[in-house]
Write an enzyme that holds these catalytic residues in place. Sequence first.
Site, PDB file in Angstrom:
ATOM      1  N   HIS A 130      -4.259  -2.652  -8.930  1.00  9.48           N
ATOM      2  CA  HIS A 130      -4.865  -2.104 -10.021  1.00  9.48           C
ATOM      3  C   HIS A 130      -4.208  -3.024 -11.305  1.00  9.48           C
ATOM      4  O   HIS A 130      -4.952  -2.685 -12.246  1.00  9.48           O
ATOM      5  CB  HIS A 130      -2.401  -1.199 -10.121  1.00  9.48           C
ATOM      6  CG  HIS A 130      -2.422  -1.062  -8.975  1.00  9.48           C
ATOM      7  ND1 HIS A 130      -3.587   0.409  -9.093  1.00  9.48           N
ATOM      8  CD2 HIS A 130      -1.954  -0.608  -7.168  1.00  9.48           C
ATOM      9  CE1 HIS A 130      -3.287   1.504  -7.523  1.00  9.48           C
ATOM     10  NE2 HIS A 130      -2.404   0.854  -7.069  1.00  9.48           N
ATOM     11  N   ARG A 154       3.404  -1.269   8.581  1.00  5.58           N
ATOM     12  CA  ARG A 154       4.944  -2.334   8.188  1.00  5.58           C
ATOM     13  C   ARG A 154       5.956  -2.555   9.059  1.00  5.58           C
ATOM     14  O   ARG A 154       7.026  -3.691   9.241  1.00  5.58           O
ATOM     15  CB  ARG A 154       5.880  -1.846   6.748  1.00  5.58           C
ATOM     16  CG  ARG A 154       4.417  -0.914   5.535  1.00  5.58           C
ATOM     17  CD  ARG A 154       4.951   0.045   4.573  1.00  5.58           C
ATOM     18  NE  ARG A 154       3.953   0.349   4.082  1.00  5.58           N
ATOM     19  CZ  ARG A 154       3.782   1.649   3.964  1.00  5.58           C
ATOM     20  NH1 ARG A 154       3.875   2.035   5.084  1.00  5.58           N
ATOM     21  NH2 ARG A 154       2.309   1.440   3.768  1.00  5.58           N
ATOM     22  N   ASP A 161      -2.518  -6.927  -8.460  1.00  3.50           N
ATOM     23  CA  ASP A 161      -2.449  -6.734  -7.076  1.00  3.50           C
ATOM     24  C   ASP A 161      -3.528  -5.702  -8.011  1.00  3.50           C
ATOM     25  O   ASP A 161      -4.574  -6.409  -9.180  1.00  3.50           O
ATOM     26  CB  ASP A 161      -2.134  -5.440  -6.899  1.00  3.50           C
ATOM     27  CG  ASP A 161      -1.323  -4.639  -7.610  1.00  3.50           C
ATOM     28  OD1 ASP A 161      -1.964  -4.348  -8.663  1.00  3.50           O
ATOM     29  OD2 ASP A 161      -0.094  -3.775  -7.674  1.00  3.50           O
ATOM     30  N   ASN A 171       0.498  -1.162   0.013  1.00  3.10           N
ATOM     31  CA  ASN A 171       0.135  -0.320   0.103  1.00  3.10           C
ATOM     32  C   ASN A 171       0.633   0.891  -0.072  1.00  3.10           C
ATOM     33  O   ASN A 171       0.569   1.813   1.145  1.00  3.10           O
ATOM     34  CB  ASN A 171      -0.521   0.489   1.442  1.00  3.10           C
ATOM     35  CG  ASN A 171      -2.369  -0.849   0.820  1.00  3.10           C
ATOM     36  OD1 ASN A 171      -2.707  -1.294   0.258  1.00  3.10           O
ATOM     37  ND2 ASN A 171      -2.149  -1.412   2.073  1.00  3.10           N
ATOM     38  N   PRO A 228       2.993 -10.998 -10.132  1.00  5.20           N
ATOM     39  CA  PRO A 228       1.986 -10.680  -9.854  1.00  5.20           C
ATOM     40  C   PRO A 228       0.755  -9.870  -9.657  1.00  5.20           C
ATOM     41  O   PRO A 228       0.889  -9.108 -10.624  1.00  5.20           O
ATOM     42  CB  PRO A 228       2.921  -9.538  -8.761  1.00  5.20           C
ATOM     43  CG  PRO A 228       4.375 -10.330  -9.839  1.00  5.20           C
ATOM     44  CD  PRO A 228       3.857 -10.983 -10.671  1.00  5.20           C
ATOM     45  N   LYS A 279       0.738 -11.269  -3.239  1.00  4.41           N
ATOM     46  CA  LYS A 279       1.289 -10.102  -4.703  1.00  4.41           C
ATOM     47  C   LYS A 279       2.531  -9.885  -4.180  1.00  4.41           C
ATOM     48  O   LYS A 279       3.381  -9.888  -5.138  1.00  4.41           O
ATOM     49  CB  LYS A 279       0.229  -9.104  -4.176  1.00  4.41           C
ATOM     50  CG  LYS A 279       0.909  -7.966  -5.498  1.00  4.41           C
ATOM     51  CD  LYS A 279       1.502  -6.970  -4.304  1.00  4.41           C
ATOM     52  CE  LYS A 279       1.716  -6.115  -5.949  1.00  4.41           C
ATOM     53  NZ  LYS A 279       2.629  -4.668  -5.260  1.00  4.41           N
ATOM     54  N   ARG A 308       7.576   6.426  -1.604  1.00  3.22           N
ATOM     55  CA  ARG A 308       7.552   6.733  -0.401  1.00  3.22           C
ATOM     56  C   ARG A 308       8.775   5.455  -0.102  1.00  3.22           C
ATOM     57  O   ARG A 308       9.503   5.127   0.809  1.00  3.22           O
ATOM     58  CB  ARG A 308       6.540   6.858   0.126  1.00  3.22           C
ATOM     59  CG  ARG A 308       6.388   6.484   1.826  1.00  3.22           C
ATOM     60  CD  ARG A 308       5.455   7.100   2.324  1.00  3.22           C
ATOM     61  NE  ARG A 308       5.277   6.977   4.146  1.00  3.22           N
ATOM     62  CZ  ARG A 308       4.404   6.087   4.434  1.00  3.22           C
ATOM     63  NH1 ARG A 308       3.571   5.142   3.074  1.00  3.22           N
ATOM     64  NH2 ARG A 308       3.922   6.139   5.356  1.00  3.22           N
TER      65      ARG A 308
END
Length: 305
Positions: free
Chosen positions: A302, A235, A300, A182, A298, A281, A187
Amino acid sequence: MQSLKLPRTMKKRRRPIPQPPSTPPTPQTLLLKTLDASNNKPTSNSSKKPRILFNTPKWLPLNIPQSELSLSLTLPTGQTFRWKETTHLHYTGVIGSHLISLKHLQNGGVAYLLHQTPSSEEDDARSALLDFLNVGISLTEIWEVFKASDLRFAGLARYLGGARVLRQDPLECLIQFLCSSNNNIGRITKMVDYLSSLGNYLGSVGGFDFYEFPSLDRLSMISEEDLRKAGFGYRAKYIIGTVKALQSKPGGGIEWLASLREMDLHHVVAALSTLPGVGPKVAACIALFSLDQHHAIPVDTHVWQ
C-alpha cells in the site's frame, strides 16, 4: 399365585430426570479447566484473604496537551487492536493488568479513569499508562524538524497534531501483528479479541469485555486446530510456532523480546525475522510500536502504491 410383597424399608426408586445437553465449551472454558486441573490444591477454610481497598473511580488529568496526544489519531489507527471506543470519543483498553479509559477534556488535555484498580496499585497503573503512551517523546519538537525538512509534511502537520507512536508490551504487539498479515483491521481485531479472551477477565465497559493479555504459558495451551476453527487460517501455525520459539529462548521469550530494545534496528529486524510468520514489514511494525526503534518505517504494497 401369591403376590410378592416388598419390605416396608424398600422404596420405589425414582427415575432420574434427564438433563438438557450443555453448551459446547469455549476455548477459554477448556483453558480454564486445564489450569484448574493443574493447580488443583486443597484449600483451607481457615485462611483469610487480605482486604483489597478500591477508591471510587474518577477521571484524573494526565496533564498532556492535545498537541502531544490525540486519542482519535493514536488508538484506533492500526498500532494496536485492543482499544475500544466505549462511548463517543472515550477509549478503553488494558495495559498490563489495568483496565483504563481515556478521554479528552474541554481544554483538549487527556484524562484517565481506572476501573477496578486497587488503591495500592493506582500509582503503578498511571506509570504504566504514561509508559504505554510513550510520553518521553516530544511530538512538538519532532514536528518542527519534520516541517523544516519536508514542505508536504509542513502543509499536513496541522491535521496530524497528537498522532503518537505507542510503546506497547512486546509480546502483545508481536502476537497482534502476526494476526495482521494480509488482513484488515476488522478481522484482525476479532482475532486479537479471541486470543485476549484467554487471559484474566478484568471487566466490561460500554458493552465490551476486557481481558489481561494471556501469558506465553497460556498461549501455549491453544492448538493450531483451535485457531483454525476460530478463523485464523494459515496464521494459526505462525502463532503456535512463534509461541514455541519464544519459549525455547534462553531466559524465556519475554526476556529475549525485552532485550531487543537495547539493539540497533538492523539486528532487531533480523532477530524478529527468525520467528515463524515474521517478515520485514511485520518486524518493522513490532520494532516501531514496542521496541523503541522510532526510526523504523514499515513498508508494504500500500505504501508503494
